[in-house]
Motif scaffolding. Sequence first.
Motif, PDB file in Angstrom:
ATOM      1  N   ASN A 277       0.862  -0.975   0.169  1.00 45.30           N
ATOM      2  CA  ASN A 277      -0.029   0.128  -0.081  1.00 45.30           C
ATOM      3  C   ASN A 277       0.949   1.121   0.067  1.00 45.30           C
ATOM      4  OD1 ASN A 277       0.701  -0.266   2.754  1.00 45.30           O
ATOM      5  ND2 ASN A 277      -0.996   0.624   3.545  1.00 45.30           N
ATOM      6  N   LYS A 278       2.027   1.273   0.654  1.00 47.34           N
ATOM      7  CA  LYS A 278       3.039   2.370   0.788  1.00 47.34           C
ATOM      8  C   LYS A 278       3.663   2.632  -0.785  1.00 47.34           C
ATOM      9  CE  LYS A 278       3.798   2.860   5.583  1.00 47.34           C
ATOM     10  NZ  LYS A 278       4.658   2.873   6.710  1.00 47.34           N
ATOM     11  N   GLU A 280       2.387   1.620  -3.528  1.00 44.75           N
ATOM     12  CA  GLU A 280       1.321   2.184  -4.284  1.00 44.75           C
ATOM     13  C   GLU A 280       0.993   3.694  -4.155  1.00 44.75           C
ATOM     14  OE1 GLU A 280      -2.383  -0.032  -5.394  1.00 44.75           O
ATOM     15  OE2 GLU A 280      -1.850  -1.113  -3.502  1.00 44.75           O
ATOM     16  N   SER A 281       1.162   4.177  -2.780  1.00 46.67           N
ATOM     17  CA  SER A 281       1.133   5.731  -2.458  1.00 46.67           C
ATOM     18  C   SER A 281       2.295   6.420  -3.202  1.00 46.67           C
ATOM     19  CB  SER A 281       0.861   5.733  -0.970  1.00 46.67           C
ATOM     20  OG  SER A 281       1.096   7.040  -0.549  1.00 46.67           O
ATOM     21  N   LEU A 282       3.562   5.757  -2.924  1.00 48.70           N
ATOM     22  CA  LEU A 282       4.620   6.606  -3.459  1.00 48.70           C
ATOM     23  C   LEU A 282       4.439   6.651  -5.095  1.00 48.70           C
ATOM     24  CD1 LEU A 282       7.410   7.620  -2.346  1.00 48.70           C
ATOM     25  CD2 LEU A 282       8.360   5.330  -3.052  1.00 48.70           C
ATOM     26  N   GLU A 284       1.605   6.774  -6.684  1.00 50.16           N
ATOM     27  CA  GLU A 284       0.464   7.760  -6.942  1.00 50.16           C
ATOM     28  C   GLU A 284       0.988   9.221  -6.912  1.00 50.16           C
ATOM     29  OE1 GLU A 284      -2.955   9.458  -7.767  1.00 50.16           O
ATOM     30  OE2 GLU A 284      -2.129   7.275  -8.342  1.00 50.16           O
ATOM     31  N   GLN A 285       2.026   9.412  -5.789  1.00 51.71           N
ATOM     32  CA  GLN A 285       2.878  10.708  -5.792  1.00 51.71           C
ATOM     33  C   GLN A 285       3.479  11.179  -7.135  1.00 51.71           C
ATOM     34  OE1 GLN A 285       4.882  11.575  -1.964  1.00 51.71           O
ATOM     35  NE2 GLN A 285       3.620   9.710  -1.197  1.00 51.71           N
ATOM     36  N   ARG A 287       2.979   9.456  -9.904  1.00 56.19           N
ATOM     37  CA  ARG A 287       2.118   9.874 -11.151  1.00 56.19           C
ATOM     38  C   ARG A 287       1.516  11.309 -11.003  1.00 56.19           C
ATOM     39  NH1 ARG A 287      -2.777  10.127 -12.407  1.00 56.19           N
ATOM     40  NH2 ARG A 287      -3.739  10.482 -10.137  1.00 56.19           N
ATOM     41  N   GLN A 288       1.021  11.921 -10.038  1.00 50.25           N
ATOM     42  CA  GLN A 288       0.500  13.224  -9.697  1.00 50.25           C
ATOM     43  C   GLN A 288       1.528  14.283  -9.918  1.00 50.25           C
ATOM     44  OE1 GLN A 288      -1.540  13.434  -5.980  1.00 50.25           O
ATOM     45  NE2 GLN A 288      -2.819  11.770  -6.228  1.00 50.25           N
ATOM     46  N   ARG A 351      -5.829  -0.514  -9.881  1.00 43.85           N
ATOM     47  CA  ARG A 351      -6.224   0.955  -9.609  1.00 43.85           C
ATOM     48  C   ARG A 351      -6.213   1.846 -10.599  1.00 43.85           C
ATOM     49  NH1 ARG A 351      -6.821   0.491  -4.150  1.00 43.85           N
ATOM     50  NH2 ARG A 351      -5.641  -1.117  -3.079  1.00 43.85           N
TER      51      ARG A 351
END
Length: 354
Positions: A277-278, A280-282, A284-285, A287-288, A351
């Motif tokens: 999950n971390k 994926e969060s990293l 995602e940062q 990607r943004q 996701r």
Amino acid sequence: MENQRGKGLSFARRIYLPRAIGLGVGFFSVGAALYPLNMPTWLWLLLVFNGFIWPHLAFQVSTRSAFPYQAERRNLLYDSLCGGFWAACCQFNPLTAVTILSMMTMNNVAAGGRRLFVLGAITQVAGMLLGGLIFGFKFNPMMTQTQVWACLPMLTLYPLAVGMVCYQLAIKLAQHKRTLSALSRTDSLTGLLNHGAWKDLLHLKFQQCRQHNTQAILALIDIDHFKLINDSYGHIVGDAVLQQLSRELKRLLDSGELAGRYGGDEFCVILPDLPLNKAESLMEQLRQALDQYRHPDVPEMRVSLSIGLARFQPNYSDAIAWLDDADKALYTAKHTGRNTISVALSHSATRAGL
């Protein structure tokens, strides 16, 4: 041409200190042997010139030359000629002659290896012949206490100077070797690991995970429609996008998290000891961050990423199987709308990138 001149200047600077020390202390060694022989005044003046003026003059000659390396090699041969000459002038006094000739031979070997050793030896013989023709070929085996003391600085200080120069050169060579090694493992455009270096680390991390039963996440990152960016805005803008992605990776990742450019517009990251999950969060940062990137010359351009993640599984046969799972996840992300993070799991969680 400039590179060769730079190397020649560096060579001249390395020789300067040993020559200045060697000829300076050599003056006293030769002087102590000449003193009992009642030599003419002009020879003493020549000895003063050779001991205290020539080292600095030789440095100026080589550094001002268009070809400093060749000029400095000629200077070294002149040193050898003078060494042979002074040995003959001292009537081949064993202590003085051996001290002078051996120290100069050591310098020639350190500066130019076998070739300069041979040329230096020939030049030393020529110097002996010149001295013998002027003052006669005589052999004086007598050694005074003064001559012994006068030779001690030459036998201690000069090898120390040569050793220091060789040590400094070895340090520089080691630094150059490390720099070249780093360059051979680094992608020149992004500053990240290149394909080969990252693959080596992937295999290493795979073995560490298997042996120590640890976890790691493998991420493959692809810039969506990168060819279109190059075709529409040019390769300079495309390179800027690649560099921006590498900067964001360096900003987001810790030192233990290993990023590389896998090829073209595809990047890869190993995230050790990080829960899924971390990870994926990293990503995602990341990607943004690229989604918000605007090139100053083409602000209308938009950049998006497709990312595939694969967690290390103990049943992988090798690192390639792990990489293949990440590649399949990336394939899924690219074929389900792009701008997406896809995870390769048994339950195949995918996701969307919001």
